[in-house]
Design an enzyme around this catalytic site. Sequence first.
Site, PDB file in Angstrom:
ATOM      1  N   ARG A   1      -1.793  -0.974  -7.325  1.00 16.28           N
ATOM      2  CA  ARG A   1      -1.695   0.420  -9.139  1.00 16.28           C
ATOM      3  C   ARG A   1      -0.159   1.288  -8.620  1.00 16.28           C
ATOM      4  O   ARG A   1       0.642   1.098  -8.036  1.00 16.28           O
ATOM      5  CB  ARG A   1      -2.082   2.194  -8.360  1.00 16.28           C
ATOM      6  CG  ARG A   1      -4.057   1.376  -9.299  1.00 16.28           C
ATOM      7  CD  ARG A   1      -4.076   3.153  -8.745  1.00 16.28           C
ATOM      8  NE  ARG A   1      -4.845   2.270  -7.836  1.00 16.28           N
ATOM      9  CZ  ARG A   1      -5.671   2.941  -5.982  1.00 16.28           C
ATOM     10  NH1 ARG A   1      -5.644   3.950  -6.076  1.00 16.28           N
ATOM     11  NH2 ARG A   1      -6.277   1.329  -5.447  1.00 16.28           N
TER      12      ARG A   1
ATOM     13  N   TYR B   1     -15.546  -0.603   7.945  1.00 14.38           N
ATOM     14  CA  TYR B   1     -14.219  -0.704   8.617  1.00 14.38           C
ATOM     15  C   TYR B   1     -13.721  -0.525   9.566  1.00 14.38           C
ATOM     16  O   TYR B   1     -13.153  -1.310  10.369  1.00 14.38           O
ATOM     17  CB  TYR B   1     -13.260   1.132   7.677  1.00 14.38           C
ATOM     18  CG  TYR B   1     -12.200   1.826   8.109  1.00 14.38           C
ATOM     19  CD1 TYR B   1     -11.248   1.196   6.996  1.00 14.38           C
ATOM     20  CD2 TYR B   1     -12.307   2.350   8.898  1.00 14.38           C
ATOM     21  CE1 TYR B   1      -9.928   1.212   7.650  1.00 14.38           C
ATOM     22  CE2 TYR B   1     -10.813   2.952   9.562  1.00 14.38           C
ATOM     23  CZ  TYR B   1      -9.874   2.772   8.724  1.00 14.38           C
ATOM     24  OH  TYR B   1      -8.561   3.603   8.770  1.00 14.38           O
TER      25      TYR B   1
ATOM     26  N   GLN C   1      -2.031   7.227   1.399  1.00 15.57           N
ATOM     27  CA  GLN C   1      -1.763   8.309   1.994  1.00 15.57           C
ATOM     28  C   GLN C   1      -0.223   8.473   3.199  1.00 15.57           C
ATOM     29  O   GLN C   1       0.753   8.831   3.685  1.00 15.57           O
ATOM     30  CB  GLN C   1      -2.613   8.966   3.126  1.00 15.57           C
ATOM     31  CG  GLN C   1      -2.658  10.579   3.180  1.00 15.57           C
ATOM     32  CD  GLN C   1      -3.484  11.106   4.853  1.00 15.57           C
ATOM     33  OE1 GLN C   1      -4.081   9.729   5.190  1.00 15.57           O
ATOM     34  NE2 GLN C   1      -3.752  11.869   5.473  1.00 15.57           N
TER      35      GLN C   1
ATOM     36  N   ASP D   1      -0.949  -7.621  -5.034  1.00 14.43           N
ATOM     37  CA  ASP D   1      -2.803  -7.197  -4.327  1.00 14.43           C
ATOM     38  C   ASP D   1      -3.059  -7.402  -3.837  1.00 14.43           C
ATOM     39  O   ASP D   1      -2.270  -9.410  -4.086  1.00 14.43           O
ATOM     40  CB  ASP D   1      -3.852  -7.594  -5.630  1.00 14.43           C
ATOM     41  CG  ASP D   1      -5.055  -8.098  -5.460  1.00 14.43           C
ATOM     42  OD1 ASP D   1      -5.130  -7.963  -3.506  1.00 14.43           O
ATOM     43  OD2 ASP D   1      -5.893  -7.979  -5.813  1.00 14.43           O
TER      44      ASP D   1
ATOM     45  N   ASP E   1       2.085  -1.760  -4.388  1.00 11.41           N
ATOM     46  CA  ASP E   1       0.753  -1.170  -4.308  1.00 11.41           C
ATOM     47  C   ASP E   1       0.081  -1.928  -5.570  1.00 11.41           C
ATOM     48  O   ASP E   1       1.118  -2.602  -6.162  1.00 11.41           O
ATOM     49  CB  ASP E   1       0.745   0.204  -4.876  1.00 11.41           C
ATOM     50  CG  ASP E   1      -0.241   1.023  -4.196  1.00 11.41           C
ATOM     51  OD1 ASP E   1      -0.114   1.519  -2.747  1.00 11.41           O
ATOM     52  OD2 ASP E   1      -1.910   0.469  -4.560  1.00 11.41           O
TER      53      ASP E   1
ATOM     54  N   GLY F   1       0.949  -0.687  -0.034  1.00 10.73           N
ATOM     55  CA  GLY F   1      -0.298  -0.151   0.158  1.00 10.73           C
ATOM     56  C   GLY F   1       0.893   0.892   0.251  1.00 10.73           C
ATOM     57  O   GLY F   1       0.485   2.468   0.753  1.00 10.73           O
TER      58      GLY F   1
ATOM     59  N   LYS G   1     -10.593  -3.307  11.428  1.00 12.53           N
ATOM     60  CA  LYS G   1      -9.984  -3.010  12.082  1.00 12.53           C
ATOM     61  C   LYS G   1      -9.646  -4.109  13.700  1.00 12.53           C
ATOM     62  O   LYS G   1      -8.730  -4.322  13.997  1.00 12.53           O
ATOM     63  CB  LYS G   1     -10.037  -1.719  12.419  1.00 12.53           C
ATOM     64  CG  LYS G   1      -9.399  -0.850  10.916  1.00 12.53           C
ATOM     65  CD  LYS G   1      -8.043  -1.361  10.916  1.00 12.53           C
ATOM     66  CE  LYS G   1      -7.609  -0.348   9.111  1.00 12.53           C
ATOM     67  NZ  LYS G   1      -6.291  -1.119   8.801  1.00 12.53           N
TER      68      LYS G   1
HETATM   69  N1  SER Z   1      -8.959   8.217   8.914  1.00 16.44           N
HETATM   70  C1  SER Z   1      -9.698   7.360   9.044  1.00 16.44           C
HETATM   71  C2  SER Z   1     -11.336   7.145   8.148  1.00 16.44           C
HETATM   72  O1  SER Z   1     -11.097   8.632   8.007  1.00 16.44           O
HETATM   73  C3  SER Z   1      -9.771   6.753  10.182  1.00 16.44           C
HETATM   74  O2  SER Z   1      -8.776   5.707  10.420  1.00 16.44           O
HETATM   75  O3  SER Z   1     -11.255   6.597   7.656  1.00 16.44           O
END
Ligand code: SER
Length: 313
Positions: A36, A140, A12, A50, A34, A8, A144
């Site tokens: 890409r 998400y 960011q 991937d 990555d 990855g 996590k």
């Molecule tokens: N910055 C992330 C999000 O907004 C939080 O881990 O999904």
Amino acid sequence: MDKILVIGAGGQLGTELTEALRNRLGAQNVVSSDVRSTHSAEAGPFEKLDVMDKEGLGRIIDKYKITQIYHLAAILSANGEKNPLFAWRLNMEGLLNVLEAAREKNLHKIYWPSSIAVFGPTTPMENTPQQTVMEPNTVYGISKQAGEQWCQYYFEKFGVDVRSIRYPGLIGYKALPGGGTTDYAVDIYHQALKQNAYTCFLREDSYLPMMYMPDAVRGTLELMDAEADNLTIRTSYNLNGISFSPKEMTAAIQKHIPGFTIGYAPDFRQAIADSWPDAVDDSVARRDWNWKPEYDLDRMTEDMLANLQPAYV
Ligand code: SER
């Protein structure tokens, strides 16, 4: 000498961590990957990967004799809600492939980021403790939270030295975030410089924990450098940086750009933000590996604007 694989690397966080690791260890010792192609490919070894491709991952580890992995590829909170089952698959299968590879190939260390998204509406919102109620309500966040437990499981059952931080929203100028709820706090700087105005997708009083990228990168490397025996948390460490609302951020920007104006048009991301803490208690990270943030809102704002300005003249 460790050989590191960053998965990855085009994201960011990946952009910044790859650069920091290459400065430390030499470009040849940090393989970026990555799905890409990314610009990290120009500065050192790069492999297209991937993370759901377990065999492909194994081949790269063998080819470069990788000893450590920074597994950063994930689908973030806002994008995850648009395709929940895919987000779950990518986030979980990706992590399990990396943990299994670490076990099978005896890798030295793994880094995997968790998030404030592990918390949910029933979590205490102020100074959220390291151990507390967690009932995340985004896919998400669910991935996590489950991931944290898998990390602890691989550490306890198989001795895999996996380390993790629950990042707050990350703010930096080198790369854009990819589909999170905290993304406004990066975009606002770009729009302030570009057009003196911004429409925020959160309410003006929405406090969230955030962190400036230099603190996040330094904290990550400090955790990875820490003595294994000092680490008492094998799920993921709370890390606090700066807590502020869009309104406070606007005031900080107006000190530099007095004509800057903001409007508010909250969307589905408001409910996600409302389910996350205002600030977290990071005393365990401070005790175990001397964590301490350096940037406040004003210092970050000055640095962000100075670094982004050349792109908008
Ligand atoms: N910055 C992330 C999000 O907004 C939080 O881990 O999904």
